[in-house]
Design a protein around this motif. Sequence first.
Motif, PDB file in Angstrom:
ATOM      1  N   GLY A 299       0.839  -1.201   0.000  1.00 40.84           N
ATOM      2  CA  GLY A 299       0.000   0.000   0.000  1.00 40.84           C
ATOM      3  C   GLY A 299       0.864   1.238   0.000  1.00 40.84           C
ATOM      4  N   TRP A 300       0.647   2.081   1.017  1.00 41.14           N
ATOM      5  CA  TRP A 300       1.457   3.284   1.160  1.00 41.14           C
ATOM      6  C   TRP A 300       2.254   3.219   2.462  1.00 41.14           C
ATOM      7  CZ3 TRP A 300      -3.667   2.773   2.144  1.00 41.14           C
ATOM      8  CH2 TRP A 300      -4.141   3.211   3.372  1.00 41.14           C
TER       9      TRP A 300
ATOM     10  N   GLN B 157       6.267   1.566  -3.412  1.00 40.61           N
ATOM     11  CA  GLN B 157       4.895   1.522  -2.877  1.00 40.61           C
ATOM     12  C   GLN B 157       3.973   0.860  -3.912  1.00 40.61           C
ATOM     13  OE1 GLN B 157       3.839   5.060  -0.225  1.00 40.61           O
ATOM     14  NE2 GLN B 157       5.367   5.969  -1.584  1.00 40.61           N
ATOM     15  N   ASN B 158       2.784   0.495  -3.487  1.00 39.61           N
ATOM     16  CA  ASN B 158       1.816  -0.194  -4.347  1.00 39.61           C
ATOM     17  C   ASN B 158       2.415  -1.436  -5.005  1.00 39.61           C
ATOM     18  OD1 ASN B 158      -0.260   1.727  -3.902  1.00 39.61           O
ATOM     19  ND2 ASN B 158       0.868   3.129  -5.245  1.00 39.61           N
TER      20      ASN B 158
END
Length: 416
Positions: free
Chosen positions: A66-67, A204-205
Amino acid sequence: MQRYSGFGLAKHALSHHENWERQWRNPTPKKQYDVVIVGGGGHGLATAYYLAKEHGITNVAVVEKGWLGGGNTARNTTIVRSNYLWDESAALYEHSMKLWEGLSQDLNYNVMFSQRGVMNLAHTLQDMRDVQRRVNANRLNGIDSEVLTPEQIQAIVPVMDCSKNARYPILGASWQPRAGVARHDAVAWGFARAADALGVDILQNTEVTGFKIRDGRIYGVHTNRGDIEAKTVGCVAAGNSGVLAKMAGFRLPLESHPLQALVSEPLKPVLDTVVMSNHVHGYISQTDKGDLVIGAGIDGYNGYGQRGSYPTVEHTLQAVIEMFPIFSRVRMNRQWGGIVDTCPDACPILSATPVKGLYFNCGWGTGGFKATPGSGHVFAWTLAKNQAHPIAAPFSINRFHTGALVDEHGAAGVAH
Ligand code: FAD
Ligand code: PYC
């Protein structure tokens, strides 16, 4: 850190965040790294930072689905203390405390570490015996720790009901003056910015969906953005650790539970320390902004939804109102949950695994925020040297075979 003149500050205050400098890059994943860290919470980012800073290992990726800080790192109630009972855990959390004390300077990023003291209340004679035992153990380990009388408690927290007529009268407390709180997301951002500056790629992601394992050794990870090769992989995924272990073909002695917290509307400053009660089952502090930060124990069921149930909220608020009738009409602004990974002995796992080159750092349960710098520091050492750091050694998964558990349920602060 970028420095602003008074004019610069005013300009940024009036802007809508345009032209703000990026704090870390947004790189495309490389095909190969020396070390991959799975999980971009505080512990994963701290591990990457210390790998680069202290061991010169900079070809490192932090892979975050995610973040940054979207997991427990920015969902916790930011209590930092080191008053654990046993020598092994006291060494680990005190190592962390010492790093906290210089962290803003080391990262050149203000993590707002505020040593406002933490007290753990005692409401029964057995609570008092536990408090005295733990305070004695802390002092033998060189950790600042005191027993407070009800009068001393009342002087520190005038708004708490310390009268004999309270439903759960307060008989005393343990008190750690060097303990306190820090700004949780700043911790993730500070480590991220410093690691990035040393060459670490923060992705990220990017979700790890499997491991590349052959002949009992790790060769890399599968992600939703392609495969990445690495001969050393450190998993630092908190509540999702059991899921990752399953992907690697083994089980960890972990349960994942929701843990909730709440913040109130902002109030004028009335509480300048942290008060915890395991007995009535609630704890509280006040932010610099004025919000009351409130929490309690885990929700009893297992799950991965970052929410939690209403009965726990009700129980927590009842406990807080027992201690602080003055807050009975305060309105709550927000409630949320994180997923905490709890071990049978309420202690973490910092360990090699049955897969060569694959390490896990998990099981911090309800209490890992305070350990963020210390955990990253000893885990980086362990990954770099392929050997457990002496402080990490007692927290190997082998303890669940040998029986050498480190039972910290009493000091865990929040029941789990
Ligand atoms: P996280 O911040 O959860 O990071 C793990 C990361 O791994 C997440 O960002 C997640 O997205 C990522 N991830 C998971 N699976 C994958 C995958 N497959 N691929 C890529 N990335 C993945 N501790 C204290 O010391 N004091 C407190 O006051 C305190 N209060 C708390 C209150 C609440 C409500 C909660 C929920 C926890 C609290 N804790 C507290 C515990 C503390 O928050 C955690 O122990 C600590 O933050 C764990 O940090 P972490 O970096 O390991 O985990
Ligand atoms: O470990 O001190 C702690 C804690 C407080 C609230 C949640 N965990």
